[in-house]
Design a protein around this motif. Structure first.
Motif, PDB file in Angstrom:
ATOM      1  N   MET A   1     -48.782 -10.519  64.588  1.00  0.00           N
ATOM      2  CA  MET A   1     -49.285  -9.717  63.430  1.00  0.00           C
ATOM      3  C   MET A   1     -50.718  -9.328  63.960  1.00  0.00           C
ATOM      4  SD  MET A   1     -50.396 -11.797  59.866  1.00  0.00           S
ATOM      5  CE  MET A   1     -48.749 -12.298  59.651  1.00  0.00           C
ATOM      6  N   PRO A   2     -51.019  -8.204  63.637  1.00  0.00           N
ATOM      7  CA  PRO A   2     -52.111  -7.488  63.994  1.00  0.00           C
ATOM      8  C   PRO A   2     -53.647  -8.391  63.310  1.00  0.00           C
ATOM      9  CG  PRO A   2     -51.197  -5.715  63.175  1.00  0.00           C
ATOM     10  CD  PRO A   2     -50.211  -7.297  62.968  1.00  0.00           C
ATOM     11  N   PRO A   3     -54.467  -8.139  64.251  1.00  0.00           N
ATOM     12  CA  PRO A   3     -55.838  -9.146  63.806  1.00  0.00           C
ATOM     13  C   PRO A   3     -56.338  -8.689  62.495  1.00  0.00           C
ATOM     14  CG  PRO A   3     -55.952  -8.664  66.216  1.00  0.00           C
ATOM     15  CD  PRO A   3     -54.891  -8.011  65.348  1.00  0.00           C
ATOM     16  N   LEU A   4     -56.333  -7.733  62.224  1.00  0.00           N
ATOM     17  CA  LEU A   4     -57.192  -7.041  60.887  1.00  0.00           C
ATOM     18  C   LEU A   4     -56.152  -7.639  59.668  1.00  0.00           C
ATOM     19  CD1 LEU A   4     -59.550  -5.850  59.771  1.00  0.00           C
ATOM     20  CD2 LEU A   4     -58.297  -3.619  59.935  1.00  0.00           C
ATOM     21  N   LEU A   5     -54.891  -7.548  59.839  1.00  0.00           N
ATOM     22  CA  LEU A   5     -53.835  -7.986  58.967  1.00  0.00           C
ATOM     23  C   LEU A   5     -54.140  -9.341  58.469  1.00  0.00           C
ATOM     24  CD1 LEU A   5     -51.812  -7.267  56.836  1.00  0.00           C
ATOM     25  CD2 LEU A   5     -50.164  -7.468  58.701  1.00  0.00           C
ATOM     26  N   LEU A   6     -54.300 -10.277  59.551  1.00  0.00           N
ATOM     27  CA  LEU A   6     -54.259 -11.610  59.526  1.00  0.00           C
ATOM     28  C   LEU A   6     -55.893 -12.021  58.867  1.00  0.00           C
ATOM     29  CD1 LEU A   6     -53.488 -14.517  60.126  1.00  0.00           C
ATOM     30  CD2 LEU A   6     -54.729 -14.284  62.333  1.00  0.00           C
ATOM     31  N   HIS A   7     -56.609 -11.220  59.104  1.00  0.00           N
ATOM     32  CA  HIS A   7     -58.058 -11.342  58.555  1.00  0.00           C
ATOM     33  C   HIS A   7     -58.184 -11.002  57.217  1.00  0.00           C
ATOM     34  CE1 HIS A   7     -61.712  -8.777  57.445  1.00  0.00           C
ATOM     35  NE2 HIS A   7     -62.331  -9.715  57.953  1.00  0.00           N
ATOM     36  N   SER A   8     -57.230  -9.961  56.866  1.00  0.00           N
ATOM     37  CA  SER A   8     -57.265  -9.863  55.156  1.00  0.00           C
ATOM     38  C   SER A   8     -56.659 -10.484  54.508  1.00  0.00           C
ATOM     39  CB  SER A   8     -56.642  -8.480  55.145  1.00  0.00           C
ATOM     40  OG  SER A   8     -57.533  -7.196  55.644  1.00  0.00           O
ATOM     41  N   ARG A   9     -55.388 -11.154  55.177  1.00  0.00           N
ATOM     42  CA  ARG A   9     -54.507 -12.175  54.287  1.00  0.00           C
ATOM     43  C   ARG A   9     -55.419 -13.375  54.148  1.00  0.00           C
ATOM     44  NH1 ARG A   9     -48.131 -11.740  56.739  1.00  0.00           N
ATOM     45  NH2 ARG A   9     -48.011  -9.655  55.548  1.00  0.00           N
ATOM     46  N   ARG A  10     -55.949 -14.018  55.185  1.00  0.00           N
ATOM     47  CA  ARG A  10     -56.624 -14.941  55.322  1.00  0.00           C
ATOM     48  C   ARG A  10     -57.940 -14.965  54.028  1.00  0.00           C
ATOM     49  NH1 ARG A  10     -58.798 -19.484  58.735  1.00  0.00           N
ATOM     50  NH2 ARG A  10     -60.383 -20.386  57.445  1.00  0.00           N
ATOM     51  N   LEU A  11     -58.588 -13.752  54.060  1.00  0.00           N
ATOM     52  CA  LEU A  11     -59.437 -13.621  53.069  1.00  0.00           C
ATOM     53  C   LEU A  11     -59.081 -13.539  51.747  1.00  0.00           C
ATOM     54  CD1 LEU A  11     -62.116 -11.125  55.064  1.00  0.00           C
ATOM     55  CD2 LEU A  11     -62.530 -13.455  54.169  1.00  0.00           C
ATOM     56  N   GLN A  12     -57.967 -12.825  51.515  1.00  0.00           N
ATOM     57  CA  GLN A  12     -57.268 -12.690  50.236  1.00  0.00           C
ATOM     58  C   GLN A  12     -57.042 -14.080  49.655  1.00  0.00           C
ATOM     59  OE1 GLN A  12     -54.273  -9.833  51.234  1.00  0.00           O
ATOM     60  NE2 GLN A  12     -55.698  -8.131  50.617  1.00  0.00           N
ATOM     61  N   LYS A  13     -56.374 -14.908  50.356  1.00  0.00           N
ATOM     62  CA  LYS A  13     -55.984 -16.173  50.076  1.00  0.00           C
ATOM     63  C   LYS A  13     -57.319 -16.939  49.680  1.00  0.00           C
ATOM     64  CE  LYS A  13     -53.457 -20.402  51.585  1.00  0.00           C
ATOM     65  NZ  LYS A  13     -54.319 -21.214  50.852  1.00  0.00           N
ATOM     66  N   GLU A  14     -58.393 -17.094  50.552  1.00  0.00           N
ATOM     67  CA  GLU A  14     -59.641 -17.763  50.323  1.00  0.00           C
ATOM     68  C   GLU A  14     -60.431 -17.333  49.261  1.00  0.00           C
ATOM     69  OE1 GLU A  14     -62.173 -18.739  53.472  1.00  0.00           O
ATOM     70  OE2 GLU A  14     -60.885 -18.574  54.620  1.00  0.00           O
ATOM     71  N   LEU A  15     -60.250 -16.035  48.745  1.00  0.00           N
ATOM     72  CA  LEU A  15     -60.829 -15.566  47.704  1.00  0.00           C
ATOM     73  C   LEU A  15     -60.045 -16.095  46.420  1.00  0.00           C
ATOM     74  CD1 LEU A  15     -63.073 -13.841  46.129  1.00  0.00           C
ATOM     75  CD2 LEU A  15     -61.621 -11.802  46.917  1.00  0.00           C
ATOM     76  N   ALA A  16     -58.877 -15.987  46.418  1.00  0.00           N
ATOM     77  CA  ALA A  16     -57.941 -16.120  45.299  1.00  0.00           C
ATOM     78  C   ALA A  16     -58.088 -17.636  45.009  1.00  0.00           C
ATOM     79  CB  ALA A  16     -56.514 -15.778  45.419  1.00  0.00           C
ATOM     80  N   ASP A  17     -58.107 -18.515  46.024  1.00  0.00           N
ATOM     81  CA  ASP A  17     -58.496 -19.896  45.973  1.00  0.00           C
ATOM     82  C   ASP A  17     -59.654 -20.141  45.333  1.00  0.00           C
ATOM     83  OD1 ASP A  17     -55.959 -20.488  46.994  1.00  0.00           O
ATOM     84  OD2 ASP A  17     -56.738 -21.009  48.931  1.00  0.00           O
TER      85      ASP A  17
END
Length: 153
Positions: A1-17
């Protein structure tokens, strides 16, 4: 998985939480830009900061969570604390050398709330004037060379 996609998924999850289940005293104010959030922190009831609130800005680097976010308090209401400079910079090891990818935005906010809650005297760091004159008001605190020697506050 490209780093930027991992970065975005992690941030989206943290923001939602953080938006769904914010820790007591913490609230997301603005996160329209996924790479820069504004979070409000409210002083704990049983602390010297009871009734006060402040805004934090969190900027996330492209290699987050491998690198810590840039976290500062925003003017005009920057708390007076021995580890918080009048330009909003925070001397807290987990924001620099002590960062680990296991930390989250929620844990960073809770650490700051805990740091504030355990404080017994509202005062600036002894070198506040010198530090702020040297780095300025808009500098990146991650470019400072921090010395972590006081774990009491």
């Amino acid at each position: 998985m490209p780093p930027l996609l991992l970065h975005s998924r992690r941030l989206q999850k943290e923001l939602a939480d953080l938006q769904r289940n914010p820790p007591h005293g913490i609230q997301v104010i603005d996160a329209d830009d996924l790479s820069k959030w504004i979070v409000e922190i409210h002083g704990a009831e049983d602390s010297i900061y009871a009734g006060e609130s402040w805004r934090l800005q969190l900027k996330f680097p492209h290699d987050y969570p491998m690198e810590a976010p840039e976290v500062i308090f925003l003017a005009p209401t920057i708390p007076e604390h021995p580890h918080i400079y009048s330009n909003g910079h925070i001397c807290l090891s987990i924001l620099y050398d002590g960062w680990t990818p296991a930390l989250t935005t929620s844990s960073v906010c809770l650490s700051l709330l805990s740091m504030l809650s355990s404080c017994t005297a509202k005062e600036r760091p002894p070198d506040d004037d010198r530090y702020v004159r040297r780095v300025g008001m808009n500098a990146n605190p991650k470019k400072s060379n921090w010395l972590f020697h006081d774990d009491k506050v």
